[in-house]
Write a protein that holds these residues in place. Structure first.
Motif, PDB file in Angstrom:
ATOM      1  N   GLN A  59     -11.645  -4.993   1.195  1.00 42.97           N
ATOM      2  CA  GLN A  59     -10.812  -5.000  -0.015  1.00 42.97           C
ATOM      3  C   GLN A  59      -9.731  -6.077   0.041  1.00 42.97           C
ATOM      4  OE1 GLN A  59     -11.909  -2.601  -2.385  1.00 42.97           O
ATOM      5  NE2 GLN A  59     -13.447  -2.465  -0.745  1.00 42.97           N
ATOM      6  N   ARG A  60      -9.742  -6.872   1.100  1.00 40.59           N
ATOM      7  CA  ARG A  60      -8.745  -7.930   1.245  1.00 40.59           C
ATOM      8  C   ARG A  60      -9.142  -9.129   0.394  1.00 40.59           C
ATOM      9  NH1 ARG A  60      -5.256  -7.781   5.425  1.00 40.59           N
ATOM     10  NH2 ARG A  60      -5.393 -10.020   5.778  1.00 40.59           N
ATOM     11  N   ALA A  61      -8.184  -9.673  -0.333  1.00 36.89           N
ATOM     12  CA  ALA A  61      -8.490 -10.753  -1.271  1.00 36.89           C
ATOM     13  C   ALA A  61      -7.357 -11.758  -1.371  1.00 36.89           C
ATOM     14  CB  ALA A  61      -8.784 -10.168  -2.656  1.00 36.89           C
ATOM     15  N   VAL A  62      -7.719 -12.988  -1.724  1.00 34.50           N
ATOM     16  CA  VAL A  62      -6.759 -14.039  -2.058  1.00 34.50           C
ATOM     17  C   VAL A  62      -6.559 -13.994  -3.567  1.00 34.50           C
ATOM     18  CG1 VAL A  62      -6.253 -16.506  -2.020  1.00 34.50           C
ATOM     19  CG2 VAL A  62      -7.552 -15.469  -0.143  1.00 34.50           C
ATOM     20  N   CYS A  63      -5.316 -14.008  -3.996  1.00 38.60           N
ATOM     21  CA  CYS A  63      -5.005 -13.849  -5.422  1.00 38.60           C
ATOM     22  C   CYS A  63      -4.604 -15.175  -6.068  1.00 38.60           C
ATOM     23  CB  CYS A  63      -3.874 -12.840  -5.599  1.00 38.60           C
ATOM     24  SG  CYS A  63      -4.246 -11.194  -4.917  1.00 38.60           S
ATOM     25  N   PHE A  64      -5.048 -15.352  -7.306  1.00 39.31           N
ATOM     26  CA  PHE A  64      -4.718 -16.526  -8.100  1.00 39.31           C
ATOM     27  C   PHE A  64      -4.248 -16.078  -9.481  1.00 39.31           C
ATOM     28  CE2 PHE A  64      -8.018 -17.680  -5.112  1.00 39.31           C
ATOM     29  CZ  PHE A  64      -7.550 -18.858  -4.559  1.00 39.31           C
ATOM     30  N   SER A  65      -3.667 -17.010 -10.217  1.00 42.16           N
ATOM     31  CA  SER A  65      -3.252 -16.728 -11.584  1.00 42.16           C
ATOM     32  C   SER A  65      -3.777 -17.811 -12.506  1.00 42.16           C
ATOM     33  CB  SER A  65      -1.726 -16.672 -11.698  1.00 42.16           C
ATOM     34  OG  SER A  65      -1.327 -16.614 -13.062  1.00 42.16           O
ATOM     35  N   GLU A  66      -4.239 -17.407 -13.705  1.00 39.89           N
ATOM     36  CA  GLU A  66      -4.656 -18.380 -14.700  1.00 39.89           C
ATOM     37  C   GLU A  66      -3.608 -18.540 -15.799  1.00 39.89           C
ATOM     38  OE1 GLU A  66      -7.911 -17.636 -17.328  1.00 39.89           O
ATOM     39  OE2 GLU A  66      -7.870 -15.476 -16.999  1.00 39.89           O
ATOM     40  N   ILE A  67      -2.342 -18.275 -15.461  1.00 38.73           N
ATOM     41  CA  ILE A  67      -1.256 -18.592 -16.395  1.00 38.73           C
ATOM     42  C   ILE A  67      -1.378 -20.070 -16.767  1.00 38.73           C
ATOM     43  CG2 ILE A  67       1.236 -18.895 -16.586  1.00 38.73           C
ATOM     44  CD1 ILE A  67       1.612 -16.434 -14.913  1.00 38.73           C
ATOM     45  N   PRO A  68      -1.260 -20.423 -18.044  1.00 37.45           N
ATOM     46  CA  PRO A  68      -1.482 -21.814 -18.462  1.00 37.45           C
ATOM     47  C   PRO A  68      -0.378 -22.769 -18.007  1.00 37.45           C
ATOM     48  CG  PRO A  68      -0.753 -20.482 -20.318  1.00 37.45           C
ATOM     49  CD  PRO A  68      -1.021 -19.529 -19.201  1.00 37.45           C
ATOM     50  N   PRO A  69      -0.686 -24.070 -17.943  1.00 40.06           N
ATOM     51  CA  PRO A  69       0.316 -25.080 -17.580  1.00 40.06           C
ATOM     52  C   PRO A  69       1.552 -24.977 -18.473  1.00 40.06           C
ATOM     53  CG  PRO A  69      -1.872 -26.056 -17.647  1.00 40.06           C
ATOM     54  CD  PRO A  69      -2.008 -24.665 -18.186  1.00 40.06           C
ATOM     55  N   GLY A  70       2.695 -25.225 -17.863  1.00 41.48           N
ATOM     56  CA  GLY A  70       3.957 -25.122 -18.581  1.00 41.48           C
ATOM     57  C   GLY A  70       4.599 -23.761 -18.455  1.00 41.48           C
ATOM     58  N   GLU A  71       3.826 -22.779 -17.957  1.00 38.95           N
ATOM     59  CA  GLU A  71       4.340 -21.414 -17.778  1.00 38.95           C
ATOM     60  C   GLU A  71       4.377 -21.024 -16.310  1.00 38.95           C
ATOM     61  OE1 GLU A  71       5.527 -19.796 -20.297  1.00 38.95           O
ATOM     62  OE2 GLU A  71       4.829 -21.219 -21.814  1.00 38.95           O
TER      63      GLU A  71
ATOM     64  N   SER B 293     -14.973 -20.045  -9.097  1.00 38.18           N
ATOM     65  CA  SER B 293     -16.137 -19.299  -9.567  1.00 38.18           C
ATOM     66  C   SER B 293     -17.335 -19.535  -8.660  1.00 38.18           C
ATOM     67  CB  SER B 293     -16.489 -19.694 -11.002  1.00 38.18           C
ATOM     68  OG  SER B 293     -15.466 -19.333 -11.891  1.00 38.18           O
ATOM     69  N   LYS B 294     -17.557 -20.785  -8.265  1.00 33.56           N
ATOM     70  CA  LYS B 294     -18.685 -21.103  -7.393  1.00 33.56           C
ATOM     71  C   LYS B 294     -18.543 -20.450  -6.026  1.00 33.56           C
ATOM     72  CE  LYS B 294     -19.872 -25.529  -9.534  1.00 33.56           C
ATOM     73  NZ  LYS B 294     -19.901 -27.011  -9.359  1.00 33.56           N
ATOM     74  N   ARG B 295     -17.312 -20.161  -5.621  1.00 32.54           N
ATOM     75  CA  ARG B 295     -17.078 -19.503  -4.332  1.00 32.54           C
ATOM     76  C   ARG B 295     -17.122 -17.980  -4.449  1.00 32.54           C
ATOM     77  NH1 ARG B 295     -15.262 -22.910  -0.252  1.00 32.54           N
ATOM     78  NH2 ARG B 295     -15.951 -25.017  -0.781  1.00 32.54           N
ATOM     79  N   GLY B 296     -17.425 -17.473  -5.632  1.00 31.46           N
ATOM     80  CA  GLY B 296     -17.558 -16.026  -5.810  1.00 31.46           C
ATOM     81  C   GLY B 296     -16.334 -15.331  -6.343  1.00 31.46           C
ATOM     82  N   GLY B 297     -15.281 -16.080  -6.677  1.00 32.75           N
ATOM     83  CA  GLY B 297     -14.091 -15.458  -7.240  1.00 32.75           C
ATOM     84  C   GLY B 297     -14.245 -15.228  -8.726  1.00 32.75           C
ATOM     85  N   GLY B 298     -13.328 -14.439  -9.290  1.00 30.55           N
ATOM     86  CA  GLY B 298     -13.384 -14.166 -10.712  1.00 30.55           C
ATOM     87  C   GLY B 298     -12.169 -13.405 -11.186  1.00 30.55           C
ATOM     88  N   PRO B 299     -12.038 -13.238 -12.492  1.00 25.05           N
ATOM     89  CA  PRO B 299     -10.902 -12.486 -13.040  1.00 25.05           C
ATOM     90  C   PRO B 299     -11.022 -11.010 -12.706  1.00 25.05           C
ATOM     91  CG  PRO B 299     -12.464 -13.029 -14.778  1.00 25.05           C
ATOM     92  CD  PRO B 299     -12.935 -13.736 -13.551  1.00 25.05           C
ATOM     93  N   ILE B 300      -9.892 -10.375 -12.452  1.00 26.53           N
ATOM     94  CA  ILE B 300      -9.932  -8.948 -12.141  1.00 26.53           C
ATOM     95  C   ILE B 300     -10.081  -8.153 -13.438  1.00 26.53           C
ATOM     96  CG2 ILE B 300      -8.545  -9.311 -10.073  1.00 26.53           C
ATOM     97  CD1 ILE B 300      -6.230  -7.901 -11.522  1.00 26.53           C
ATOM     98  N   TRP B 301     -10.489  -6.899 -13.294  1.00 24.81           N
ATOM     99  CA  TRP B 301     -10.689  -5.993 -14.415  1.00 24.81           C
ATOM    100  C   TRP B 301      -9.553  -4.983 -14.429  1.00 24.81           C
ATOM    101  CZ3 TRP B 301     -16.076  -4.351 -12.172  1.00 24.81           C
ATOM    102  CH2 TRP B 301     -16.836  -5.501 -11.943  1.00 24.81           C
TER     103      TRP B 301
END
Length: 275
Positions: A78-90, A112-120
């Motif tokens: 269940q360990r994961a690296v977290c990212f954000s898709e907040i848009p540029p400027g924010e 995406s190619k590495r298997g990551g994706g948006p959380i639900w």
């Protein structure tokens, strides 16, 4: 596999073609790209963490995430690296929340190619949340049950007693386990603007001396507005690697106490042009 299409038009200001990750910091001081850094790591706005990430080409999970982080038979999955898709400027709001001025950005295609994706999101108390809890009970004690393959990618925002868990604003993506990358995979780095020239000199020196990975991608300040970010990201990549930087050398008297003083030679990388 069909290529993921995430190149949103630049005028879609609510969308982003990038995913960002800020290094862990405490936001109390700035660091410089130099071989003579002496400030303590206790007053670090993410510099030391970021340098470790860049030198190893690895982002390690900060911990277990998702609705199964406590119930899963094998929490390591269940360990994961977290990212954000907040848009540029924010990006400043995320920088301030992480108390960090340093970070890294990737394209959505790369993650995406590495298997990551948006959380639900399955809100606490919802029918979807109840169904997931039932599936977790079915998988109790079985680390290979399929439910544990998705729980790290699902959060349950909502009210919990006297507290609440509401983080949808982060527009989070996750990658399960370590994320390995090379300099060419990095879209940009977050570095305070006043250190951009010094950082370029540092990576030029690293490249020419073959001391480790060198990053010649765009440098972004998290405080920049969208127009300034777009300007930087639209610049042409370097046609060739930058020349070896020169040094500023001088002597400085150091007081050793008990009336003793010595002359110490200081050598610092000279900043390269920002052009």
């Amino acid at each position: 596999m069909k290529k993921m299409s995430t190149d949103y038009p630049s005028h879609w200001t609510d969308m982003s073609n990038y995913l960002v990750h800020f290094a862990k910091g405490n936001g109390r001081a700035h660091k410089t790209f130099s071989s003579t850094i002496t400030a303590t790591r206790a007053a670090d706005p993410g510099y030391w963490t970021m340098m470790s990430v860049l030198s190893t080409g690895r982002l390690r999970p900060g911990g277990a995430f998702g609705i199964g982080r406590k119930e899963a038979p094998d929490p390591a999955r269940q360990r994961a690296v977290c990212f954000s898709e907040i848009p540029p400027g924010e990006w400043l709001r995320l920088s301030e929340r992480r108390r960090s001025a340093y970070g890294i950005g990737f394209s959505k295609q790369f993650i995406s190619k590495r298997g990551g994706g948006p959380i639900w999101y399955a809100r606490n108390g919802s029918e979807q949340n109840k169904a997931l809890k039932k599936l977790m009970r079915m998988g109790e004690g079985d680390p290979d049950h399929p439910v544990w393959r998705i729980t790290a990618m699902i959060d349950a925002p909502g009210v919990y007693g006297l507290t609440s868990y509401e983080y949808e604003w982060e527009r989070e993506w996750r990658h399960i386990g370590d994320l390995m990358f090379e300099p060419k995979d990095v879209a940009f780095l977050f570095i305070p603007e006043e250190l951009h020239a010094q950082a370029r000199a540092f990576f030029s020196y690293t490249y020419h001396e073959n001391l480790g990975p060198a990053y010649f991608c765009p440098f972004i300040d998290a405080k920049w507005p969208k127009a300034r970010v777009d300007e930087e990201l639209l610049k042409e990549p370097l046609a060739s690697q930058p020349p070896l930087p020169s040094y500023d050398e001088y002597f400085e008297m150091v007081d050793l106490g008990n009336g003793r003083r010595i002359s110490k030679r200081i050598s610092r990388l000279r900043r390269t042009s920002d052009g």
